[in-house]
Design an enzyme around this catalytic site. Structure first.
Site, PDB file in Angstrom:
ATOM      1  N   CYS B  67       0.839  -1.208   0.000  1.00 42.05           N
ATOM      2  CA  CYS B  67       0.000   0.000   0.000  1.00 42.05           C
ATOM      3  C   CYS B  67       0.871   1.254   0.000  1.00 42.05           C
ATOM      4  O   CYS B  67       0.521   2.272  -0.614  1.00 42.05           O
ATOM      5  CB  CYS B  67      -0.919   0.029   1.218  1.00 42.05           C
ATOM      6  SG  CYS B  67      -1.879  -1.471   1.442  1.00 42.05           S
ATOM      7  N   CYS B  70       1.982   3.720  -2.940  1.00 40.58           N
ATOM      8  CA  CYS B  70       1.213   4.901  -3.370  1.00 40.58           C
ATOM      9  C   CYS B  70       0.776   5.780  -2.198  1.00 40.58           C
ATOM     10  O   CYS B  70       0.639   6.991  -2.350  1.00 40.58           O
ATOM     11  CB  CYS B  70      -0.034   4.493  -4.137  1.00 40.58           C
ATOM     12  SG  CYS B  70       0.261   3.524  -5.618  1.00 40.58           S
ATOM     13  N   HIS B  71       0.471   5.146  -1.058  1.00 41.42           N
ATOM     14  CA  HIS B  71      -0.176   5.877   0.044  1.00 41.42           C
ATOM     15  C   HIS B  71       0.748   6.002   1.242  1.00 41.42           C
ATOM     16  O   HIS B  71       1.481   5.071   1.551  1.00 41.42           O
ATOM     17  CB  HIS B  71      -1.428   5.144   0.534  1.00 41.42           C
ATOM     18  CG  HIS B  71      -2.422   4.844  -0.536  1.00 41.42           C
ATOM     19  ND1 HIS B  71      -3.245   5.790  -1.092  1.00 41.42           N
ATOM     20  CD2 HIS B  71      -2.731   3.673  -1.152  1.00 41.42           C
ATOM     21  CE1 HIS B  71      -4.029   5.224  -1.996  1.00 41.42           C
ATOM     22  NE2 HIS B  71      -3.733   3.939  -2.063  1.00 41.42           N
ATOM     23  N   CYS B 103      -8.524  -1.564  -4.805  1.00 42.59           N
ATOM     24  CA  CYS B 103      -7.148  -1.116  -4.988  1.00 42.59           C
ATOM     25  C   CYS B 103      -6.256  -2.324  -5.266  1.00 42.59           C
ATOM     26  O   CYS B 103      -5.432  -2.331  -6.177  1.00 42.59           O
ATOM     27  CB  CYS B 103      -6.687  -0.400  -3.721  1.00 42.59           C
ATOM     28  SG  CYS B 103      -5.788   1.125  -4.028  1.00 42.59           S
ATOM     29  N   CYS B 166     -34.512  -1.749  12.426  1.00 39.95           N
ATOM     30  CA  CYS B 166     -33.370  -1.196  13.184  1.00 39.95           C
ATOM     31  C   CYS B 166     -33.866  -0.040  14.052  1.00 39.95           C
ATOM     32  O   CYS B 166     -33.507   0.076  15.228  1.00 39.95           O
ATOM     33  CB  CYS B 166     -32.290  -0.668  12.247  1.00 39.95           C
ATOM     34  SG  CYS B 166     -31.806  -1.740  10.887  1.00 39.95           S
ATOM     35  N   CYS B 169     -35.642  -0.326  17.602  1.00 33.46           N
ATOM     36  CA  CYS B 169     -34.800  -0.444  18.790  1.00 33.46           C
ATOM     37  C   CYS B 169     -33.898   0.776  18.955  1.00 33.46           C
ATOM     38  O   CYS B 169     -33.857   1.382  20.010  1.00 33.46           O
ATOM     39  CB  CYS B 169     -33.933  -1.707  18.716  1.00 33.46           C
ATOM     40  SG  CYS B 169     -34.792  -3.205  19.224  1.00 33.46           S
ATOM     41  N   HIS B 170     -33.142   1.110  17.903  1.00 29.75           N
ATOM     42  CA  HIS B 170     -32.036   2.057  18.077  1.00 29.75           C
ATOM     43  C   HIS B 170     -32.463   3.523  18.003  1.00 29.75           C
ATOM     44  O   HIS B 170     -31.697   4.395  18.411  1.00 29.75           O
ATOM     45  CB  HIS B 170     -30.923   1.727  17.097  1.00 29.75           C
ATOM     46  CG  HIS B 170     -30.333   0.364  17.330  1.00 29.75           C
ATOM     47  ND1 HIS B 170     -29.516   0.089  18.395  1.00 29.75           N
ATOM     48  CD2 HIS B 170     -30.494  -0.814  16.666  1.00 29.75           C
ATOM     49  CE1 HIS B 170     -29.172  -1.195  18.356  1.00 29.75           C
ATOM     50  NE2 HIS B 170     -29.758  -1.764  17.330  1.00 29.75           N
ATOM     51  N   CYS B 211     -27.618  -8.366  14.313  1.00 32.38           N
ATOM     52  CA  CYS B 211     -28.964  -7.871  14.611  1.00 32.38           C
ATOM     53  C   CYS B 211     -29.992  -8.529  13.692  1.00 32.38           C
ATOM     54  O   CYS B 211     -31.084  -8.869  14.121  1.00 32.38           O
ATOM     55  CB  CYS B 211     -29.028  -6.346  14.457  1.00 32.38           C
ATOM     56  SG  CYS B 211     -28.790  -5.449  16.013  1.00 32.38           S
TER      57      CYS B 211
END
Lengths: 142, 250
Positions: B67, B70-71, B103, B166, B169-170, B211
């Site tokens: 990686c 390039c990075h 990538c 979802c 509950c959340h 979940c």
């Protein structure tokens, strides 16, 4: 003849059956099996977190049980607040009273989406189990 | 088509108003704040946070896998805070793990790493960790708006034998207890994270699958577009919370 009818009803899945359950007002007065349930078995189902699932959301008069939920009213006194038939309808398909309820419909497969493969075509509880739970809940008098 | 006074924009204005009127408590609340003091301390101490071992592993992978050709690690700062992004080549959204896989396959010509495998998780947690402490700033690309709306629809759709969404509950019941567990608001600001229940590091998709299985629904396949749409909506929903990667959760 009565036993035969009960057996025939049990062969139907919850979806087909729930549509034919005689709802009177906000209750299902008649037993789903034609027979009374067993409160001791019902108690075991209520406390079983894989079968009844009740204590995930409800608390109740079960001091020996740790970790009871608080998303829904306590089950204590359920038998004084509701009649047997009212409890039965709330178990079978609470959506008939409140379409937005978070309480699962324990005896209906209608209108469900993306049900997991292991659960497809199955109701949360069987008719017999519903009757056992109802028989237990009516004993919760305070 | 998109009326300016409906949908997420209105929600954002409403949120800003709510913050102005009720103070910051009305904004999104990280699961960190509702954890036990012990777990919070574990997350905050890099020597005690088990996720940091995976970050170190990821740092090594970042070099071994090429990686760094390039990075730089510094250039990864802020990247996770604005993902998922819109990928022109595939004409759709892409999450961080998807970008790493892309990538590797397209630029390095190498076989894909398994999404939930040790290497991919390590690389993801290392890259996301570079954004720790930065606020989530969802990708402003207008093409992501449609994806976010898809994600919100999935968030609000009831599913499974237990027929729960979802949001039920959340959103509606956050702060209450499902059996013994406090229901958090469900913000995805610390992934990949170390979960005690897993005894390991895991991805957001793994958490979402947990979940889904919990409500007895059929989870989407790993890497499915539905997860990325959900992630895009969750990022918008958690806007302003800081990245905690690697978070620790019960």
């Amino acid at each position: 003849m009565r036993a035969f009818l009960a057996a025939a009803l049990l062969c139907l899945d919850g979806a087909a059956f729930a549509q034919n359950v005689p709802v009177v007002g906000d209750a299902i007065p008649a037993s789903l099996t034609g027979m009374p349930g067993d409160p001791a078995r019902g108690r075991a189902i209520v406390l079983d977190r894989q079968r009844g699932l009740c204590l995930l959301c409800h608390s109740g008069p079960f001091p020996e049980e740790r970790f009871q939920g608080d998303l829904a009213p306590s089950l204590a006194g359920a038998g004084t607040r509701w009649s047997e038939g009212q409890l039965r309808l709330r178990m079978v398909d609470g959506r008939r009273l409140n379409p937005d309820t978070i309480m699962p419909s324990y005896f209906s497969t209608e209108g469900l989406r993306r049900v997991g493969r292991a659960w497809q075509g199955r109701t949360v509880l069987t008719a017999e189990e519903i009757e056992d739970v109802v028989a237990f809940l009516v004993t919760l008098r305070d | 088509m998109n009326h300016p006074w409906t949908g997420p924009r209105l929600a954002r204005v409403a949120l800003l108003l709510a913050v102005a009127v009720f103070g910051p408590a009305a904004g999104p609340r990280s699961g960190f704040e509702t954890m036990s003091p012990e777990l919070r301390a574990m997350q905050q101490d890099d020597l005690a946070n088990p996720g940091m071992l995976h970050v170190a592993e990821g740092e090594a992978q970042f070099q071994q896998q090429g990686c760094t050709a390039c990075h730089s690690a510094e250039a990864m700062q802020g990247v996770a805070a604005r993902y998922p992004a819109f990928d022109a080549a595939r004409d759709g959204p892409i999450d961080l793990a998807g970008r790493i896989a892309q990538c590797r396959e397209e630029r390095q010509g190498r076989a894909p790493l398994p999404r939930e495998g040790k290497e991919m998780l390590a690389l993801s947690v290392f890259v996301a960790h570079q954004s720790r402490g930065l606020p989530l700033t969802p990708n402003p690309d207008p093409r992501m708006e449609f994806v976010r709306r898809q994600g919100e629809a999935l968030f609000r759709e009831r599913r499974g034998q237990l027929n729960l969404s979802c949001g039920q509950c959340h959103d509606d019941n956050a702060g209450r207890r499902l059996a013994g567990s406090l229901i958090p608001e469900g913000h995805a600001n610390g992934y990949p994270l170390y979960r005690l229940e897993w005894q390991g590091l895991g991805s957001l998709q793994r958490r979402l699958r947990n979940c889904m299985v919990g409500v007895r629904s059929e989870p989407f396949a790993p890497g499915a577009a539905e997860y990325i749409a959900l992630e895009a909506f969750l990022a918008e929903r958690a806007r302003g919370l800081v990245v905690e990667t690697p978070a620790v959760r019960p």
